[in-house]
Motif scaffolding. Structure first.
Motif, PDB file in Angstrom:
ATOM      1  N   TYR A   9       0.827  -1.209   0.000  1.00  0.00           N
ATOM      2  CA  TYR A   9       0.000   0.000   0.000  1.00  0.00           C
ATOM      3  C   TYR A   9       0.865   1.264   0.000  1.00  0.00           C
ATOM      4  N   GLN A  10       2.083   1.192   0.567  1.00  0.00           N
ATOM      5  CA  GLN A  10       2.977   2.349   0.537  1.00  0.00           C
ATOM      6  C   GLN A  10       3.497   2.580  -0.886  1.00  0.00           C
ATOM      7  N   ILE A  11       3.818   1.507  -1.574  1.00  0.00           N
ATOM      8  CA  ILE A  11       4.264   1.621  -2.967  1.00  0.00           C
ATOM      9  C   ILE A  11       3.135   2.174  -3.823  1.00  0.00           C
ATOM     10  N   GLU A  12       1.916   1.691  -3.611  1.00  0.00           N
ATOM     11  CA  GLU A  12       0.755   2.208  -4.345  1.00  0.00           C
ATOM     12  C   GLU A  12       0.545   3.695  -4.061  1.00  0.00           C
ATOM     13  N   ALA A  13       0.735   4.110  -2.816  1.00  0.00           N
ATOM     14  CA  ALA A  13       0.578   5.526  -2.456  1.00  0.00           C
ATOM     15  C   ALA A  13       1.606   6.386  -3.179  1.00  0.00           C
ATOM     16  N   ILE A  14       2.845   5.912  -3.263  1.00  0.00           N
ATOM     17  CA  ILE A  14       3.899   6.647  -3.967  1.00  0.00           C
ATOM     18  C   ILE A  14       3.546   6.784  -5.444  1.00  0.00           C
ATOM     19  N   GLU A  15       3.125   5.689  -6.053  1.00  0.00           N
ATOM     20  CA  GLU A  15       2.757   5.720  -7.476  1.00  0.00           C
ATOM     21  C   GLU A  15       1.564   6.633  -7.715  1.00  0.00           C
ATOM     22  N   SER A  16       0.597   6.598  -6.809  1.00  0.00           N
ATOM     23  CA  SER A  16      -0.586   7.454  -6.931  1.00  0.00           C
ATOM     24  C   SER A  16      -0.216   8.934  -6.812  1.00  0.00           C
ATOM     25  N   CYS A  17       0.656   9.263  -5.860  1.00  0.00           N
ATOM     26  CA  CYS A  17       1.104  10.657  -5.703  1.00  0.00           C
ATOM     27  C   CYS A  17       1.867  11.122  -6.935  1.00  0.00           C
ATOM     28  N   PHE A  18       2.718  10.274  -7.454  1.00  0.00           N
ATOM     29  CA  PHE A  18       3.483  10.637  -8.646  1.00  0.00           C
ATOM     30  C   PHE A  18       2.552  10.899  -9.824  1.00  0.00           C
ATOM     31  N   LYS A  19       1.568  10.038 -10.013  1.00  0.00           N
ATOM     32  CA  LYS A  19       0.593  10.219 -11.096  1.00  0.00           C
ATOM     33  C   LYS A  19      -0.170  11.529 -10.914  1.00  0.00           C
ATOM     34  N   GLU A  20      -0.574  11.805  -9.696  1.00  0.00           N
ATOM     35  CA  GLU A  20      -1.316  13.035  -9.402  1.00  0.00           C
ATOM     36  C   GLU A  20      -0.470  14.272  -9.697  1.00  0.00           C
ATOM     37  N   ALA A  27       0.008  16.966  -5.042  1.00  0.00           N
ATOM     38  CA  ALA A  27      -0.629  15.771  -4.492  1.00  0.00           C
ATOM     39  C   ALA A  27      -0.672  15.880  -2.976  1.00  0.00           C
ATOM     40  N   LEU A  28      -1.544  15.115  -2.376  1.00  0.00           N
ATOM     41  CA  LEU A  28      -1.676  15.045  -0.934  1.00  0.00           C
ATOM     42  C   LEU A  28      -1.638  13.576  -0.533  1.00  0.00           C
ATOM     43  N   LEU A  29      -0.736  13.237   0.386  1.00  0.00           N
ATOM     44  CA  LEU A  29      -0.649  11.874   0.896  1.00  0.00           C
ATOM     45  C   LEU A  29      -1.404  11.810   2.210  1.00  0.00           C
ATOM     46  N   SER A  30      -2.346  10.884   2.282  1.00  0.00           N
ATOM     47  CA  SER A  30      -3.123  10.691   3.500  1.00  0.00           C
ATOM     48  C   SER A  30      -3.223   9.197   3.775  1.00  0.00           C
ATOM     49  N   LEU A  31      -2.667   8.781   4.908  1.00  0.00           N
ATOM     50  CA  LEU A  31      -2.742   7.390   5.345  1.00  0.00           C
ATOM     51  C   LEU A  31      -3.169   7.385   6.810  1.00  0.00           C
ATOM     52  N   GLY A  32      -3.759   6.305   7.242  1.00  0.00           N
ATOM     53  CA  GLY A  32      -4.207   6.188   8.622  1.00  0.00           C
ATOM     54  C   GLY A  32      -3.046   6.144   9.613  1.00  0.00           C
ATOM     55  N   LYS A  50      12.291  15.655  -7.524  1.00  0.00           N
ATOM     56  CA  LYS A  50      13.345  16.595  -7.160  1.00  0.00           C
ATOM     57  C   LYS A  50      12.687  17.927  -6.786  1.00  0.00           C
ATOM     58  N   LYS A  51      11.384  17.894  -6.605  1.00  0.00           N
ATOM     59  CA  LYS A  51      10.622  19.096  -6.282  1.00  0.00           C
ATOM     60  C   LYS A  51      10.626  19.341  -4.780  1.00  0.00           C
ATOM     61  N   LYS A  52      10.199  20.516  -4.404  1.00  0.00           N
ATOM     62  CA  LYS A  52      10.044  20.827  -2.990  1.00  0.00           C
ATOM     63  C   LYS A  52       8.835  20.075  -2.441  1.00  0.00           C
ATOM     64  N   VAL A  53       8.950  19.689  -1.188  1.00  0.00           N
ATOM     65  CA  VAL A  53       7.890  18.961  -0.521  1.00  0.00           C
ATOM     66  C   VAL A  53       7.581  19.670   0.784  1.00  0.00           C
TER      67      VAL A  53
END
Length: 82
Positions: A9-20, A27-32, A50-53
């Motif tokens: 699920y962490q890998i999926e979250a990374i891929e989802s954020c990158f796509k977004e 993008a916004l990362l939200s996990l329980g 390489k962007k600011k976070v």
């Protein structure tokens, strides 16, 4: 340095954020609670951007935990990304 393996699920979250980010430039990362947001975002920074976070935390101990995690995952957690 200890080898760290991400969960599926962490890998999926990374891929989802990158796509977004590719589609909408942000993008916004939200996990329980306890699901590894800090570790997930550290790997996202390392592998995908390489962007600011902007990382927000509401407690000093969470900021300390973030610094420790970033030191373990990132080569140079204090680098200037510009």
């Amino acid at each position: 340095m200890t080898k760290i393996n991400l969960r599926g699920y962490q890998i999926e979250a990374i891929e989802s954020c990158f796509k977004e980010i590719l589609e909408n430039r942000r993008a916004l990362l939200s996990l329980g609670t306890g699901l590894g947001k800090t570790l997930t975002i550290a790997f996202f920074i390392k592998e995908k951007t390489k962007k600011k976070v902007l990382f927000l935390a509401n407690k000093i101990n969470l900021i300390d935990q973030t610094i420790d995690t970033f030191k373990n995952v990132l080569e140079d957690p204090y680098r200037d990304w510009e």
